[in-house]
Motif scaffolding. Structure first.
Motif, mmCIF file in Angstrom:
data_model
loop_
_atom_site.group_PDB
_atom_site.id
_atom_site.type_symbol
_atom_site.label_atom_id
_atom_site.label_comp_id
_atom_site.label_asym_id
_atom_site.label_seq_id
_atom_site.Cartn_x
_atom_site.Cartn_y
_atom_site.Cartn_z
ATOM 1 N N MET A 1 4.377 -15.587 0.959
ATOM 2 C CA MET A 1 3.546 -14.368 1.630
ATOM 3 C C MET A 1 2.470 -15.473 2.055
ATOM 4 O O MET A 1 1.838 -16.244 1.602
ATOM 5 C CB MET A 1 3.072 -13.558 0.491
ATOM 6 N N ALA A 2 1.845 -14.828 3.371
ATOM 7 C CA ALA A 2 1.002 -15.685 3.947
ATOM 8 C C ALA A 2 -0.399 -15.066 3.670
ATOM 9 O O ALA A 2 -1.203 -14.411 4.971
ATOM 10 C CB ALA A 2 1.406 -15.930 5.128
ATOM 11 N N GLY A 3 -1.074 -14.634 2.803
ATOM 12 C CA GLY A 3 -2.342 -14.009 2.456
ATOM 13 C C GLY A 3 -2.097 -12.521 2.535
ATOM 14 O O GLY A 3 -1.052 -11.942 2.766
ATOM 15 N N PRO A 4 -3.055 -11.877 2.523
ATOM 16 C CA PRO A 4 -3.082 -10.277 2.216
ATOM 17 C C PRO A 4 -2.658 -9.809 3.518
ATOM 18 O O PRO A 4 -2.755 -10.154 4.805
ATOM 19 C CB PRO A 4 -4.694 -9.743 2.529
ATOM 20 N N SER A 5 -1.876 -8.711 3.290
ATOM 21 C CA SER A 5 -1.146 -7.889 4.497
ATOM 22 C C SER A 5 -0.856 -6.485 4.081
ATOM 23 O O SER A 5 -0.484 -6.286 2.901
ATOM 24 C CB SER A 5 0.054 -8.698 5.003
ATOM 25 N N VAL A 6 -0.721 -5.654 4.958
ATOM 26 C CA VAL A 6 -0.580 -4.171 4.740
ATOM 27 C C VAL A 6 0.542 -3.689 5.696
ATOM 28 O O VAL A 6 0.364 -4.345 6.710
ATOM 29 C CB VAL A 6 -1.788 -3.205 4.709
ATOM 30 N N ARG A 7 1.806 -3.629 5.230
ATOM 31 C CA ARG A 7 2.784 -2.932 6.398
ATOM 32 C C ARG A 7 3.279 -1.491 6.092
ATOM 33 O O ARG A 7 3.384 -1.178 4.816
ATOM 34 C CB ARG A 7 4.037 -3.769 6.146
ATOM 35 N N ILE A 8 3.438 -0.622 6.874
ATOM 36 C CA ILE A 8 4.315 0.658 6.638
ATOM 37 C C ILE A 8 5.575 0.361 6.877
ATOM 38 O O ILE A 8 6.081 -0.011 7.903
ATOM 39 C CB ILE A 8 3.732 1.724 7.945
ATOM 40 N N THR A 9 6.365 0.593 5.685
ATOM 41 C CA THR A 9 7.739 0.347 5.829
ATOM 42 C C THR A 9 8.452 1.352 6.211
ATOM 43 O O THR A 9 9.795 1.412 6.499
ATOM 44 C CB THR A 9 8.169 -0.359 4.543
ATOM 45 N N SER A 10 8.081 2.588 5.983
ATOM 46 C CA SER A 10 8.894 3.947 6.378
ATOM 47 C C SER A 10 7.978 4.983 6.432
ATOM 48 O O SER A 10 6.806 4.942 5.794
ATOM 49 C CB SER A 10 10.088 4.055 5.323
ATOM 50 N N SER A 11 8.364 6.034 7.083
ATOM 51 C CA SER A 11 7.638 7.322 7.182
ATOM 52 C C SER A 11 8.545 8.454 7.111
ATOM 53 O O SER A 11 9.988 8.384 7.409
ATOM 54 C CB SER A 11 6.772 7.379 8.348
ATOM 55 N N ALA A 12 8.004 9.684 6.862
ATOM 56 C CA ALA A 12 8.867 10.963 6.780
ATOM 57 C C ALA A 12 7.763 12.059 6.865
ATOM 58 O O ALA A 12 6.556 12.074 6.613
ATOM 59 C CB ALA A 12 9.563 11.152 5.463
ATOM 60 N N LEU A 13 8.349 13.065 7.280
ATOM 61 C CA LEU A 13 7.714 14.347 7.304
ATOM 62 C C LEU A 13 8.387 15.310 6.092
ATOM 63 O O LEU A 13 9.649 15.353 6.180
ATOM 64 C CB LEU A 13 7.578 15.250 8.496
ATOM 65 N N TYR A 14 7.726 15.913 5.235
ATOM 66 C CA TYR A 14 8.291 16.578 3.987
ATOM 67 C C TYR A 14 7.646 17.996 3.864
ATOM 68 O O TYR A 14 6.288 17.669 3.366
ATOM 69 C CB TYR A 14 8.599 15.712 2.749
ATOM 70 N N GLY A 15 8.088 18.876 4.228
ATOM 71 C CA GLY A 15 7.667 20.200 3.721
ATOM 72 C C GLY A 15 6.215 20.526 4.862
ATOM 73 O O GLY A 15 6.112 20.022 5.894
ATOM 74 N N GLN A 16 5.184 20.474 4.092
ATOM 75 C CA GLN A 16 3.909 20.470 5.165
ATOM 76 C C GLN A 16 3.070 19.080 4.793
ATOM 77 O O GLN A 16 2.111 19.347 4.870
ATOM 78 C CB GLN A 16 3.011 21.795 4.207
ATOM 79 N N HIS A 17 3.781 18.095 4.515
ATOM 80 C CA HIS A 17 2.934 16.851 4.419
ATOM 81 C C HIS A 17 3.636 15.701 5.069
ATOM 82 O O HIS A 17 4.980 15.946 5.519
ATOM 83 C CB HIS A 17 3.358 16.346 2.719
ATOM 84 N N TRP A 18 3.058 14.702 5.430
ATOM 85 C CA TRP A 18 3.578 13.477 5.975
ATOM 86 C C TRP A 18 3.461 12.453 4.759
ATOM 87 O O TRP A 18 2.621 12.601 4.042
ATOM 88 C CB TRP A 18 2.763 12.889 7.124
ATOM 89 N N LEU A 19 4.410 11.659 4.982
ATOM 90 C CA LEU A 19 4.330 10.427 3.971
ATOM 91 C C LEU A 19 4.638 9.021 4.688
ATOM 92 O O LEU A 19 5.375 9.063 5.414
ATOM 93 C CB LEU A 19 5.747 10.436 3.080
ATOM 94 N N LEU A 20 4.022 8.054 4.172
ATOM 95 C CA LEU A 20 3.864 6.812 4.632
ATOM 96 C C LEU A 20 4.288 5.724 3.213
ATOM 97 O O LEU A 20 3.656 5.929 2.248
ATOM 98 C CB LEU A 20 2.767 6.105 5.228
ATOM 99 N N VAL A 21 5.210 4.749 3.293
ATOM 100 C CA VAL A 21 5.391 3.823 2.444
ATOM 101 C C VAL A 21 4.733 2.776 2.764
ATOM 102 O O VAL A 21 5.171 2.153 3.959
ATOM 103 C CB VAL A 21 7.087 3.711 1.966
ATOM 104 N N LEU A 22 3.995 2.083 2.085
ATOM 105 C CA LEU A 22 3.151 0.964 2.192
ATOM 106 C C LEU A 22 3.765 -0.118 1.320
ATOM 107 O O LEU A 22 3.679 -0.051 0.248
ATOM 108 C CB LEU A 22 1.683 1.099 2.122
ATOM 109 N N ASP A 23 3.707 -1.335 1.998
ATOM 110 C CA ASP A 23 3.841 -2.520 1.107
ATOM 111 C C ASP A 23 2.700 -3.535 1.268
ATOM 112 O O ASP A 23 2.092 -3.658 2.486
ATOM 113 C CB ASP A 23 5.021 -3.593 1.662
ATOM 114 N N VAL A 24 2.085 -4.082 0.175
ATOM 115 C CA VAL A 24 0.696 -4.705 0.301
ATOM 116 C C VAL A 24 1.040 -5.833 -0.272
ATOM 117 O O VAL A 24 1.313 -5.843 -1.549
ATOM 118 C CB VAL A 24 -0.295 -3.591 -0.257
ATOM 119 N N ASP A 25 0.721 -6.959 0.320
ATOM 120 C CA ASP A 25 0.615 -8.228 -0.149
ATOM 121 C C ASP A 25 -0.537 -8.799 -0.563
ATOM 122 O O ASP A 25 -1.401 -8.561 0.333
ATOM 123 C CB ASP A 25 1.272 -9.360 0.652
#
Length: 103
Positions: A1-25
């Motif tokens: 790993m090359a230092g701090p980083s944040v990535r959105i790895t997937s997203s979805a709409l579910y019911g009345q919500h949005w969801l994001l999956v984050l990988d954080v190094d």
């Protein structure tokens, strides 16, 4: 790993919500907001990788964020908290039942 980083790895709409999956190094997420609205954050756990720890989070909201959300992070090993921008580049323009929130 090359230092701090944040990535959105997937997203979805579910019911009345949005969801994001984050990988954080190299950092821990202490919270996320869009404007004055605090978003819901779930810590799914961590994995030891070469050079550090990768944490996985699910971020959830009830209105689509427009602009950069404020991601509050604390570096691994201590140090001062910082605010980093988080922009959902592929977010839908709209979604049935969800309003929009300007960040």
């Amino acid at each position: 790993m090359a230092g701090p980083s944040v990535r959105i790895t997937s997203s979805a709409l579910y019911g009345q919500h949005w969801l994001l999956v984050l990988d954080v190094d190299g950092e821990q997420v202490a919270g996320v907001s869009c404007g004055a609205q605090q978003e819901t954050l779930f810590d799914l756990g961590s994995d030891l990788r070469d050079g550090g720890v990768r944490r996985t989070y699910v971020l959830m909201g009830e209105s689509l964020p427009v602009g950069a959300m404020a991601l509050r992070v604390v570096p691994d090993g201590g140090g001062e908290a910082a605010v980093e921008p988080l922009t959902w580049e592929d977010r839908p323009a709209s979604a049935p039942g969800l309003g929009q929130q300007t960040c």
